[in-house]
Design a protein around this motif. Structure first.
Motif, PDB file in Angstrom:
ATOM      1  N   MET A 149       0.852  -1.186   0.000  1.00 21.34           N
ATOM      2  CA  MET A 149       0.000   0.000   0.000  1.00 21.34           C
ATOM      3  C   MET A 149       0.887   1.235   0.000  1.00 21.34           C
ATOM      4  O   MET A 149       1.812   1.344   0.803  1.00 21.34           O
ATOM      5  N   LEU A 150       0.606   2.155  -0.898  1.00 17.29           N
ATOM      6  CA  LEU A 150       1.338   3.406  -0.986  1.00 17.29           C
ATOM      7  C   LEU A 150       0.418   4.549  -0.599  1.00 17.29           C
ATOM      8  O   LEU A 150      -0.702   4.657  -1.121  1.00 17.29           O
ATOM      9  N   ILE A 151       0.884   5.407   0.311  1.00 15.63           N
ATOM     10  CA  ILE A 151       0.158   6.601   0.707  1.00 15.63           C
ATOM     11  C   ILE A 151       0.989   7.803   0.250  1.00 15.63           C
ATOM     12  O   ILE A 151       2.158   7.931   0.620  1.00 15.63           O
ATOM     13  N   THR A 152       0.383   8.662  -0.557  1.00 11.37           N
ATOM     14  CA  THR A 152       1.135   9.761  -1.160  1.00 11.37           C
ATOM     15  C   THR A 152       1.089  11.033  -0.323  1.00 11.37           C
ATOM     16  O   THR A 152       0.117  11.299   0.382  1.00 11.37           O
ATOM     17  N   ALA A 153       2.145  11.820  -0.434  1.00 14.50           N
ATOM     18  CA  ALA A 153       2.226  13.134   0.206  1.00 14.50           C
ATOM     19  C   ALA A 153       3.248  13.948  -0.575  1.00 14.50           C
ATOM     20  O   ALA A 153       3.869  13.463  -1.515  1.00 14.50           O
ATOM     21  N   VAL A 154       3.418  15.204  -0.161  1.00 13.45           N
ATOM     22  CA  VAL A 154       4.414  16.084  -0.764  1.00 13.45           C
ATOM     23  C   VAL A 154       5.189  16.754   0.361  1.00 13.45           C
ATOM     24  O   VAL A 154       4.597  17.240   1.331  1.00 13.45           O
ATOM     25  N   ASP A 155       6.515  16.760   0.256  1.00 10.33           N
ATOM     26  CA  ASP A 155       7.360  17.415   1.246  1.00 10.33           C
ATOM     27  C   ASP A 155       7.131  18.923   1.176  1.00 10.33           C
ATOM     28  O   ASP A 155       7.316  19.541   0.120  1.00 10.33           O
ATOM     29  N   ALA A 156       6.718  19.520   2.277  1.00 10.14           N
ATOM     30  CA  ALA A 156       6.366  20.942   2.272  1.00 10.14           C
ATOM     31  C   ALA A 156       7.570  21.845   2.061  1.00 10.14           C
ATOM     32  O   ALA A 156       7.437  22.959   1.547  1.00 10.14           O
ATOM     33  N   LEU A 157       8.751  21.398   2.451  1.00 11.66           N
ATOM     34  CA  LEU A 157       9.950  22.225   2.302  1.00 11.66           C
ATOM     35  C   LEU A 157      10.519  22.167   0.893  1.00 11.66           C
ATOM     36  O   LEU A 157      10.848  23.190   0.297  1.00 11.66           O
ATOM     37  N   SER A 158      10.630  20.988   0.333  1.00 14.25           N
ATOM     38  CA  SER A 158      11.263  20.826  -0.979  1.00 14.25           C
ATOM     39  C   SER A 158      10.270  20.772  -2.135  1.00 14.25           C
ATOM     40  O   SER A 158      10.644  21.003  -3.285  1.00 14.25           O
ATOM     41  N   GLY A 159       9.014  20.444  -1.831  1.00 13.31           N
ATOM     42  CA  GLY A 159       8.034  20.243  -2.885  1.00 13.31           C
ATOM     43  C   GLY A 159       8.140  18.897  -3.561  1.00 13.31           C
ATOM     44  O   GLY A 159       7.427  18.614  -4.522  1.00 13.31           O
ATOM     45  N   GLU A 160       9.020  18.031  -3.058  1.00 15.12           N
ATOM     46  CA  GLU A 160       9.221  16.722  -3.673  1.00 15.12           C
ATOM     47  C   GLU A 160       8.132  15.739  -3.234  1.00 15.12           C
ATOM     48  O   GLU A 160       7.750  15.705  -2.063  1.00 15.12           O
ATOM     49  N   MET A 163       6.215   8.916  -1.067  1.00 17.18           N
ATOM     50  CA  MET A 163       5.317   7.772  -0.995  1.00 17.18           C
ATOM     51  C   MET A 163       5.629   6.986   0.275  1.00 17.18           C
ATOM     52  O   MET A 163       6.734   6.467   0.425  1.00 17.18           O
ATOM     53  N   PHE A 164       4.672   6.917   1.195  1.00 16.90           N
ATOM     54  CA  PHE A 164       4.839   6.152   2.423  1.00 16.90           C
ATOM     55  C   PHE A 164       4.349   4.724   2.211  1.00 16.90           C
ATOM     56  O   PHE A 164       3.342   4.491   1.537  1.00 16.90           O
ATOM     57  N   ASP A 165       5.047   3.754   2.814  1.00 20.93           N
ATOM     58  CA  ASP A 165       4.569   2.384   2.869  1.00 20.93           C
ATOM     59  C   ASP A 165       4.952   1.785   4.211  1.00 20.93           C
ATOM     60  O   ASP A 165       5.469   2.485   5.091  1.00 20.93           O
ATOM     61  N   ARG A 166       4.704   0.503   4.391  1.00 21.10           N
ATOM     62  CA  ARG A 166       4.929  -0.116   5.698  1.00 21.10           C
ATOM     63  C   ARG A 166       6.402  -0.184   6.072  1.00 21.10           C
ATOM     64  O   ARG A 166       6.739  -0.473   7.219  1.00 21.10           O
ATOM     65  N   TYR A 167       7.286   0.101   5.120  1.00 20.94           N
ATOM     66  CA  TYR A 167       8.717   0.073   5.397  1.00 20.94           C
ATOM     67  C   TYR A 167       9.305   1.476   5.595  1.00 20.94           C
ATOM     68  O   TYR A 167      10.519   1.624   5.747  1.00 20.94           O
ATOM     69  N   SER A 168       8.453   2.499   5.611  1.00 19.26           N
ATOM     70  CA  SER A 168       8.936   3.886   5.695  1.00 19.26           C
ATOM     71  C   SER A 168       9.306   4.307   7.112  1.00 19.26           C
ATOM     72  O   SER A 168       9.873   5.390   7.306  1.00 19.26           O
ATOM     73  N   GLY A 169       8.929   3.489   8.103  1.00 16.78           N
ATOM     74  CA  GLY A 169       9.193   3.885   9.485  1.00 16.78           C
ATOM     75  C   GLY A 169       8.214   4.935   9.983  1.00 16.78           C
ATOM     76  O   GLY A 169       8.487   5.617  10.977  1.00 16.78           O
TER      77      GLY A 169
END
Length: 293
Positions: A149-160, A163-169
């Motif tokens: 499962m991938l949960i998407t977001a955007v880094d507010a500082l870099s704009g990059e 993708m979070f998953d169960r291995y992202s910590g």
């Protein structure tokens, strides 16, 4: 390619309800989307992803339909719409100005992040714990599922994009809360994130390499961004098909469009949106089943 991917786009409170209605309708018709090889969740779709992997669609649908009636957030107009809440209007106007000023999608993401950080600097800091508690209360479980499962977001500082998953910590509730943060930035560790929909509206392109892809888009594939940025779903679908994927999309019916867009945060519309999704799914179940299995 032999695997299947389910893409759950953003769409506010009503979009969440509509997607659950669709998934419940297909479930009752014998098509189980909860065990899909890959689930991609963006914004409200991130909540749906976390919900359907930890509770049955039947239960989730029933919870929406049996919830206590919510007060209307505005008056009913001739087109069955409602006058949106002022915070919704303010946020739409603010982000529309940012989009209009941006040169391209990466510039827009950087500007969105900077704007969110400015809002955060002017706040008292109490928003995040309240938001986290709100999101946590919506999740049947706070454990990542075993499937991808991938949960998407955007880094507010870099704009990059992120993708979070169960291995992202990162805990599931934090990933979902970050993906849904369209105004203030959501902090995880030393980083801050904003809504994953600013990467691309549905982020269906992340399903590249999967043989069969089903996309649920409460906003009907529409985008607020300039067409040449390629943010719209049609471009993502073209990319997937060019890579060999078979892609199906599902949108709300034309009679339900008043439930989305500016009215997407109207909680009183959630049962109607869920029922619309359920009915639509049952009507298309046979067609989708043939292409999904």
């Amino acid at each position: 390619m032999s695997k299947r991917a389910l893409v759950l786009g953003g769409g506010g409170a009503t979009g969440n309800a509509w997607e659950i209605g669709v998934i419940a309708g297909l479930w009752d018709a014998g098509l189980d989307l909860t065990q899909t090889d890959l689930i991609i969740g963006t914004s409200a779709g991130a909540t749906v992803a976390a919900q359907i992997t930890n509770a049955t669609p039947t239960r989730l649908f029933a919870d929406i339909m049996s919830a206590a009636p919510q007060p209307r957030t505005g008056s009913v107009s001739a087109d069955r719409g409602r006058v949106p809440m002022k915070p919704v209007i303010d946020n739409m106007e603010r982000t529309s100005r940012i989009i209009a000023a941006a040169e391209d999608a990466p510039d827009m993401r950087r500007r969105m992040g900077a704007g969110a950080l400015e809002l955060n600097a002017a706040s008292d800091g109490s928003w995040q714990p309240r938001w986290r508690a709100t999101v946590a209360a919506r999740l049947p479980s706070q454990k990542w599922p075993e499937q991808t499962m991938l949960i998407t977001a955007v880094d507010a500082l870099s704009g990059e994009p992120v993708m979070f998953d169960r291995y992202s910590g990162v805990e599931l509730v934090d990933a979902v809360a970050a993906s849904m943060s369209s105004s203030f930035p959501y902090s995880i560790g030393g980083n801050k994130y904003i809504d994953g929909g600013y990467r691309r509206n549905e982020n269906a392109d992340l399903a590249a390499g999967y043989a069969r892809v089903l996309v649920l888009s409460p906003f009907g594939g529409r985008s607020r961004h300039p067409h040449d940025w390629g943010m719209q779903l049609a471009t993502q679908v073209d990319e997937l098909r060019a890579g060999g994927s078979s892609v199906e999309t599902m949108f709300p019916g034309s009679n339900a469009e008043h439930m989305f867009g500016a009215n997407a945060m109207d909680l009183s519309l959630r049962p109607l949106a869920a029922q619309e999704g359920y009915n639509h799914a049952r009507a298309l179940a046979e067609q989708l089943t043939e292409g999904w299995r």
